[in-house]
Design a protein around this motif. Structure first.
Motif, short mmCIF file in Angstrom:
data_model
loop_
_atom_site.label_atom_id
_atom_site.label_comp_id
_atom_site.label_asym_id
_atom_site.label_seq_id
_atom_site.Cartn_x
_atom_site.Cartn_y
_atom_site.Cartn_z
N UNK A 1 0.63 -1.20 -0.11
CA UNK A 1 0.12 -0.15 -0.10
C UNK A 1 0.81 1.15 -0.10
N UNK A 2 1.75 1.08 0.91
CA UNK A 2 2.68 2.59 1.20
C UNK A 2 4.11 2.14 1.37
N UNK A 3 5.01 3.39 1.22
CA UNK A 3 6.31 3.15 1.91
C UNK A 3 6.31 2.52 3.13
N UNK A 4 7.32 1.76 3.36
CA UNK A 4 7.73 1.36 4.67
C UNK A 4 9.25 1.64 4.77
N UNK A 5 9.87 1.15 6.04
CA UNK A 5 11.30 1.41 6.47
C UNK A 5 12.15 0.51 5.57
N UNK A 6 12.79 1.22 4.62
CA UNK A 6 13.97 0.65 3.75
C UNK A 6 13.50 0.42 2.40
N UNK A 7 11.96 0.94 2.16
CA UNK A 7 11.25 0.93 0.75
C UNK A 7 10.60 2.08 0.70
N UNK A 8 11.23 3.37 0.34
CA UNK A 8 10.46 4.57 0.33
C UNK A 8 9.65 4.76 -0.81
N UNK A 9 9.92 4.09 -1.75
CA UNK A 9 8.86 4.11 -2.97
C UNK A 9 7.95 2.87 -3.21
N UNK A 10 7.61 2.08 -2.17
CA UNK A 10 6.94 1.05 -2.44
C UNK A 10 5.50 1.48 -2.43
N UNK B 1 1.10 0.93 -3.75
CA UNK B 1 0.17 1.81 -4.74
C UNK B 1 0.06 3.29 -4.34
N UNK B 2 0.25 3.50 -3.39
CA UNK B 2 0.15 5.18 -3.15
C UNK B 2 1.57 5.94 -3.81
N UNK B 3 2.37 5.30 -3.99
CA UNK B 3 3.69 5.83 -4.60
C UNK B 3 3.83 5.42 -6.15
N UNK B 4 2.72 4.79 -6.65
CA UNK B 4 2.81 4.46 -8.07
C UNK B 4 1.93 5.38 -8.62
N UNK B 5 2.55 6.37 -9.36
CA UNK B 5 1.37 7.24 -10.09
C UNK B 5 0.66 6.93 -11.30
N UNK C 1 -12.36 3.31 -5.82
CA UNK C 1 -13.02 2.29 -5.14
C UNK C 1 -12.98 1.02 -5.94
N UNK C 2 -13.23 1.06 -7.24
CA UNK C 2 -13.14 -0.32 -8.00
C UNK C 2 -11.73 -0.73 -8.22
N UNK C 3 -10.71 0.01 -8.25
CA UNK C 3 -9.26 -0.27 -8.42
C UNK C 3 -8.80 -0.89 -7.18
N UNK C 4 -9.17 -0.27 -5.87
CA UNK C 4 -8.53 -0.81 -4.75
C UNK C 4 -9.31 -2.09 -4.30
N UNK D 1 -1.89 9.82 -0.83
CA UNK D 1 -1.95 9.25 0.59
C UNK D 1 -3.49 9.81 1.09
N UNK D 2 -3.55 11.22 1.02
CA UNK D 2 -5.03 11.47 1.62
C UNK D 2 -6.06 10.72 0.65
N UNK D 3 -5.94 10.59 -0.51
CA UNK D 3 -7.02 10.22 -1.39
C UNK D 3 -7.21 8.73 -0.91
N UNK D 4 -6.11 8.07 -0.87
CA UNK D 4 -6.18 6.51 -0.67
C UNK D 4 -7.06 6.37 0.59
N UNK D 5 -6.51 7.26 1.64
CA UNK D 5 -7.25 7.04 3.20
C UNK D 5 -8.76 7.34 2.73
N UNK D 6 -9.14 8.20 2.11
CA UNK D 6 -10.52 8.74 2.13
C UNK D 6 -11.24 7.48 1.13
N UNK D 7 -10.85 7.03 -0.04
CA UNK D 7 -11.22 6.33 -0.68
C UNK D 7 -11.53 4.90 -0.08
N UNK D 8 -10.43 4.37 0.63
CA UNK D 8 -10.75 2.97 1.33
C UNK D 8 -11.53 3.00 2.36
#
Length: 408
Positions: free
Chosen positions: A139-148, A150-154, A160-163, A215-222
């Motif tokens: 879903x998001x960046x974690x320690x050691x993976x700053x670009x990981x 779906x949030x960081x994949x433009x 809703x459908x894609x999530x 990240x704001x959008x992802x939190x709202x949509x989920x």
């Protein structure tokens, strides 16, 4: 026949105690009736105890519990909307409080699972609502993976459908939706041995963290997707509609069988097994249910309480009223009063044992065989295993011998 042996499990699909959440759950129907007029009978007091009245009262309890869950989740949604509009320490804290409060209700609804009903039937949404454990990096960046994530994949469009489509894609730990995705977005990874995750509100502030807008959008949509799913399930239990409830209330003893299957499967396979034994054996934080918020101990208590609610035919609503009617205990007592009393006592013992588990759960599972936390967890497991056996005996007392039901 045991639930462990006969009921296939698909269980991986699936702090802070706040007065705002629920209040006390220990009030008895008899005592409440004597001192509190706010007891709402689910059925007429004159209703005889029978499979039909037990099923009708169960349907009323299910609808009430889901309705309270939905209301609490909408309150969480409002708090999250305020947070993403104005990220701050205060708005993030409020959103977290509302998540914890809503989970107090949702945990009790899990007693309504495992028989192919609206929550986990063929097209049920349970997998995208409460699946775990979660690979946070999906879903998001974690320690050691700053670009990981779906949030960081433009290239990934957050809808809703894609999530929903992405949930558990290419692996059951690839969780993109539901309670635990929202939990991770609010708390972040839990790197502390003494407390929950400590994500900063600045992760949601433009210019302070990469992809804060996404990240704001992802939190709202989920969160909106979770509200949609809860709304759909609640509608299936609404009275006076052509829905699942209408069919279930006509099911007689077969519906009673499903109710008992749900309680037994949650008692033994899911709660005692997947949610407690696995973590106790591995001593791994990744095997606890609500790991980011460190509220797993409350999941366990509310699961156990949900089972007791159904057995007794009662539920304390968010507004403080006690919904009460014929329960399984009453039905079993018609032919086997000792079995009914023994089962009631065992279910109460399981709730008490769960409440004695120290928080945080991920620390309670760690240590040697005689570590205090591990002993309390094991005591809860033992009680749940014993109650699952008594539920089988109780089923036999009302003429139900076939309890195995394949999971969808």
């Amino acid at each position: 026949m045991s639930f462990q042996e006969k009921i296939p499990m698909n269980c991986r699909q699936t702090t802070l105690v706040l007065s705002i959440a629920m209040g006390a759950f220990s009030i008895s129907a008899t005592a409440a009736q004597a001192v509190n007029p706010t007891i709402t009978p689910a059925l007429s007091a004159a209703a005889a105890v029978s499979p039909a009245t037990v099923v009708a009262n169960y349907a009323a309890l299910v609808h009430a519990t889901y309705s309270d869950t939905l209301s609490a989740t909408k309150a969480m949604q409002a708090a999250i909307a305020a947070f993403v509009k104005t990220p701050s320490v205060e708005t993030l804290a409020t959103a977290r409080i509302r998540w914890l409060a809503a989970r107090e209700f949702y945990g009790q609804t899990e007693a309504f699972r495992f028989y192919g009903g609206p929550i986990d039937g063929d097209n049920g949404p349970e997998g995208r609502m409460n699946a775990w454990p979660m690979d946070e990096a999906y879903v998001d960046s974690v320690e050691g993976k700053p670009n990981s994530g779906l949030i960081n994949n433009p290239k990934f469009k957050i809808t809703k459908a894609n999530l929903a489509e992405s949930n558990e894609r290419d692996g059951e730990e690839n969780i993109s939706t539901g309670w635990h995705a929202i939990e991770f977005l609010l708390w972040g990874q839990d790197r502390s041995e003494t407390g929950p995750g400590d994500r900063s509100f600045t992760d949601y502030v433009d210019g302070k963290a990469p992809n804060a807008d996404r990240r704001r959008l992802y939190l709202s949509v989920s969160t909106a997707l979770l509200v949609d799913d809860l709304s759909a399930i609640t509608a299936q239990w609404t009275p006076g509609s052509k829905n699942y409830r209408a069919k279930f209330e006509k099911g007689g003893k077969e519906s009673v069988r499903k109710i008992i299957v749900g309680l037994g499967a949650l008692s033994r396979g899911e709660l005692a097994g997947e949610r407690m034994e696995v973590a106790l054996n591995s001593q791994d934080q990744e095997d606890e249910h609500s790991c980011f918020s460190d509220s797993t101990h409350r999941d366990i208590v509310n699961n156990a309480k949900g089972i007791e609610n159904v057995w007794l035919g009662q539920y304390k609503r968010a507004n403080g009223t006690l919904l009460k009617g014929p329960g399984l205990a009453d039905l079993v007592a018609l032919s086997q009063p000792k079995v009914a009393a023994q089962t009631s006592a065992q279910l109460a013992a399981s709730v008490a044992a769960a409440e004695a588990i120290p928080a945080p759960f991920d620390r309670a599972v760690v240590g040697g065989k005689d570590a205090p936390g591990r002993l309390k967890i094991q005591a809860t497991i033992d009680s749940l295993v014993e109650q699952s056996k008594l539920l089988v005996t109780s089923a036999s007392a009302v003429g139900i011998t076939r309890l195995n039901l394949a999971q969808p």
